[in-house]
Structures are given as C-alpha cells and as structure tokens.
Scaffold this active site. Sequence first.
Site, short mmCIF file in Angstrom:
data_model
loop_
_atom_site.label_atom_id
_atom_site.label_comp_id
_atom_site.label_asym_id
_atom_site.label_seq_id
_atom_site.Cartn_x
_atom_site.Cartn_y
_atom_site.Cartn_z
N TYR A 74 0.84 -1.21 0.00
CA TYR A 74 0.00 0.00 0.00
C TYR A 74 0.87 1.25 0.00
O TYR A 74 0.38 2.35 -0.25
CB TYR A 74 -0.92 0.05 1.22
CG TYR A 74 -1.95 -1.03 1.31
CD1 TYR A 74 -2.17 -1.94 0.28
CD2 TYR A 74 -2.74 -1.16 2.46
CE1 TYR A 74 -3.12 -2.93 0.39
CE2 TYR A 74 -3.69 -2.15 2.57
CZ TYR A 74 -3.88 -3.04 1.54
OH TYR A 74 -4.83 -4.02 1.66
N HIS A 85 0.43 -11.53 2.36
CA HIS A 85 -0.63 -10.86 1.60
C HIS A 85 -1.36 -11.81 0.64
O HIS A 85 -2.58 -11.76 0.54
CB HIS A 85 -0.03 -9.68 0.84
CG HIS A 85 -1.02 -8.59 0.55
ND1 HIS A 85 -0.64 -7.28 0.37
CD2 HIS A 85 -2.37 -8.60 0.42
CE1 HIS A 85 -1.71 -6.54 0.14
NE2 HIS A 85 -2.77 -7.33 0.15
#
Length: 280
Positions: free
Chosen positions: A52, A110
């Site tokens: 991110y 992730h």
Amino acid sequence: MGQIIPEFTLNDGMKLPVVGLGTYTLRGSEGVQSIVNAIRSGYRLLDSAYNYENEGTVGEAVRRSAVPREELIIASKLPGRYHTYDKAVKAIQESLYRAQLDYYDLYLIHWPNPIQGHYAEAWQALIDAKRWGLVRSIGVSNFLPDHLDRLVKETGVTPSVNQIELHPFFNQAEQRKYHEEHGIITESWSPLAHGNDVLNHETIRQIAERHGKSVSQIILRWHYQLGAVSIPKSASAARQLENLSIFDFALDEGGMGRISGLTRPDGRLRNQDPAVYEEF
C-alpha cells in the site's frame, strides 16, 4: 470520546476489534489526518500493507494520536516478492522501519502466490518474527484451505487470521466454515464490495429502511453477525463514524439469509482467484 468496539479473541489469545479501518490509498498528510480522525472516533484496528506504500502514514498517525500505542492494533502484510525466508525477515524489519514502530500487532502474508510456492518459507519467517518480538500475532490473507493445510503440516502453527475477499456478492460460506473448524478468524477485505452496485441493491436497501440504518451499516452488521472482522476504508470522518455505528441493532435470521443469498459464483471483484493469482 470514541465508541467501544466489541472484540473477537484469536487462537493465540490476542483480541481483535470486529471493525477496523482499511487504509488502502490513505497517504501523505491527508491520510495521516484521516487516520487520526478514525482513531478519535473509536477505531483501534488499522490495516495496512507493504504494497500500500503507506506504512509511514499509518505510523505517523499513531504518533499523532492521543491514544496510547498499546491500545492500538496495527496490521501490515508481506508482499509476494519477499516470500523466501531471508527476504521475508528483512521485509518485516523494513515494514517496521517505514512505520517507525517497535512491533506490529498483526502481520499477514498478503497472497499465497502458489505458482512460486514459497509461502511456507514466508510463514516460517513470520513465526520467527513473532518469537523475536517483532510481531504479536501472525496470519495470512487470501489463503485457500489447501494453502492453510500446508502451513500447519509443515510448521505446526495455525494462522490466527485469514483476510479474504468477503461481501454480499461473495459470501465465502465454505471458506468461513473451514476457518471456524480450524480456529481461524475471518477478516473481510472490500466488505462493502466497491462502488454503487451493492450500495444501491434493492434487497439491502429494503432491510436498511426497515432498521433506519444506511446500507453500509447493514452490510457491516452482516459481517459482524457472520463472525467476521471487517475493515471498511473511508477518508471521511462522518462515514468512518457511521461505519462504527452498528452495535445498537441486530439483523434477524431472515435478513441475514437474504443478504447471504446475494452471493454469486463469479462474485469476486477483480477475478483474483488465490489458486492462481500472483501478487508481487
């Protein structure tokens, strides 16, 4: 004074608020202020990720907040390009340096990236990071039952959390059942399913009108009653507060069933099937 949010207890004893703040796209000074506002409203779980590119923003918001660090649950995620053991260890350390934190409360892999096939190595790195005090609790994101079975078989350690795509158009009933049977908490990403498609859905609008709540509140309440942690993203202070205001009503069995019945076989938002999808 922020709201008090109920908590679920993870299989390692750590407690996780049932609603957290998704921080994807929250960056820079505006992102910091949005996160500070969220903490002020009562959010205690902040979800970030290495990819991110906002771990620094989250860390700065934590420092500017009046809430003590130990009362916050800060989460981040390991990207696929660092799944080999040595790279994973360094990436976890880098995540902490970016945020200027001494530890993460929750750290996830992730995506499994099954074609590369190194996710068990990455999991061992997370196990060791927890042992070293860099992380309090460890979990995964987007892992299918076969991936989870491999982790447990090779390391003996079951993830505390699996963060998966979960919303009314993709209710993940079988995956959630697996989690429940194995003591893994389900965490929902994109809980509101992006965009107006779900927010304007007539079925949910009818339920919202009956309860005098917004469509978003109905959907987030649905997640809570499914036993899932949701992490809606919003930069708006008003919307952040609205998304927390779901604990003064309950959906009946019929309402839960109608929302769950909206699921679709092709309900994934971006066709990101963890059986084949690779994220780096």
